[in-house]
Design an enzyme around this catalytic site. Sequence first.
Site, short mmCIF file in Angstrom:
data_model
loop_
_atom_site.label_atom_id
_atom_site.label_comp_id
_atom_site.label_asym_id
_atom_site.label_seq_id
_atom_site.Cartn_x
_atom_site.Cartn_y
_atom_site.Cartn_z
CE1 TYR A 204 -3.46 2.87 0.66
CE2 TYR A 204 -2.45 3.48 2.62
CZ TYR A 204 -3.40 3.50 1.74
OH TYR A 204 -3.37 5.07 1.48
NE ARG B 113 -14.48 32.22 49.56
CZ ARG B 113 -15.79 31.15 49.77
NH1 ARG B 113 -15.80 30.12 50.21
NH2 ARG B 113 -16.66 31.84 49.47
CG PHE C 147 -3.70 7.79 9.39
CD1 PHE C 147 -4.85 8.22 9.34
CD2 PHE C 147 -3.09 6.48 8.87
CE1 PHE C 147 -5.75 6.73 9.06
CE2 PHE C 147 -4.00 5.63 8.48
CZ PHE C 147 -5.03 5.44 8.58
CE1 TYR D 191 -17.88 29.87 47.28
CE2 TYR D 191 -19.23 29.11 45.12
CZ TYR D 191 -19.41 28.53 46.55
OH TYR D 191 -20.10 27.93 46.82
CG ASN E 273 -0.68 9.27 5.75
OD1 ASN E 273 -1.58 9.91 6.36
ND2 ASN E 273 -1.32 7.99 5.46
CD GLU F 115 -9.49 7.79 4.06
OE1 GLU F 115 -9.99 8.24 3.78
OE2 GLU F 115 -8.15 6.76 3.59
CG HIS G 63 -4.59 13.53 -1.52
ND1 HIS G 63 -5.04 13.07 -2.76
CD2 HIS G 63 -5.48 12.63 -0.86
CE1 HIS G 63 -5.50 11.92 -2.39
NE2 HIS G 63 -5.65 11.86 -1.18
#
Length: 513
Positions: free
Chosen positions: A54, A284, A330, A281, A196, A415, A84
């Site tokens: 791959y 404090r 990834f 508060y 990636n 994915e 991409h």
Amino acid sequence: MSQSILLRPGAVSLAQWRAIYRGARVQLDPGSADAVLRSAQTVEAIVAKGAPVYGINTGFGKLATVRIERDDLETLQRNIVLSHAAGVGEPMPLSVVRLMLALKLASLAQGASGIKPATLVLLEAMLQQDVMPVVPCQGSVGASGDLAPLSHMAAAMIGAGDAFFGGARMSAADALAQAGLAPIVLGAKEGLALLNGTQYSTAYALAGLFEIETVFQSALVTGALSTEAAKGSDTPFDPRIHALRGQPGQIVVADALRALMAGSAIRESHREDDVRVQDPYCLRCQPQVMGAALDVMRQAARTLEIEANGVSDNPLVFTDTGEALSGGNFHAEPVAFAADMLAMAVCEIGSISERRIAMLVDPALSGLPAFLTPKPGLNSGFMIPQVTAAALVSENKQRAYPASVDSIPTSANQEDHVSMAAHGARRLMAMADNAANVVGIELLAAVQGCDFHAPLASSSVLEAARGLLRGQVPTLQDDRYFHPDMVAATELVRSGALTARVTVALPGVDASA
């Protein structure tokens, strides 16, 4: 001359990443060269064998079953970068781009990505020559890696897209040429290795962490000043209280607040016979709230430091066995969780700061003139700055919804679970900016409140902080155009100038809890 960082892959400290974000020069440790070369040779051997692996000789994502012939491997890697590079939105801030490039350099240099030495030489040179790719800030879902933004980074390396050089935006090819650099031709595995990984999300998360840390430390100073302005007590900062609970952030925040107020004449003026039994508060419980925020920030910092020193592309090359193994490093879930933690922390830093502003402008709570003006009614004083602070706090609350609980399937369901780390991290800088504005308003209000106690002075440390502001912003007598005062005060917070003026050591995120 700016600081120079020797980047030792896998062993870069949080302080060094911070320095790179702030503009330090980067030099890659030459000792990484052998591992990089062996990794590239392993990829060459895999290509020579011809078996499908791959990302080396196959398509990507859902197209992983498509076999790519050897003569097309360079085209395959170029195509993945160009296809991409599909981001949208405004360009990333250059400081974050620089950090992203350094993170990618450190990851690839660990020798598990199959990158050629020449590719790393170019990436290092771009950092040194300040050739910064134009990277649109939207388009990543935080798995399979930050594909779109890292593709824009890689595109600049092959001479496509745009880049900044010498303060100007131009084509990446021109930017490389003007810097005396040449674009590269990507070999097998290289395009995928570049795009990636989690470096975009991690860069934004680290940048957010560093900005939030500065706001946090400034808020300790303004919190102490507000306590003085309201003539509050330092008893809640007594170390015995916090030792009994044992929360580490709470302990160090109480120590810092106590040190900030040490020696204050304002505090001593109401130590005896004060009819008030307890403070609100927002005064404090500062150690409890800010200490919890610090603990969360430190946990996020540890996660991000590990991520910054890891390898997060796919597949990973193991030179000892000659294998390239597909996995899921990834997936940016650790970064997404860290970003969500930081979003909650910065929300609370701004929230308790705004409550102190609201307390100071209310005479029933603070004992000071209404809205901190000597002539309330004729003048509105700090009425609307408090409203602005409230608006910013609510905006941060709306942005703090956890990104990590969201997911949407991509790549034809190959994915099918993603982290959403990218926008979870990207929102942090805007949230830090909102909180910085709130703390800047508190600085103005707290110093104004202390002015009403003259001739009594606070501690020498807090007086130095007051003097820094008063050197730029005079006491508010009658209403004036308020915006420039807020800009000046917020810049003291955002730049770290306020905390640099104090001599007390303020806790940060580098120290382990």
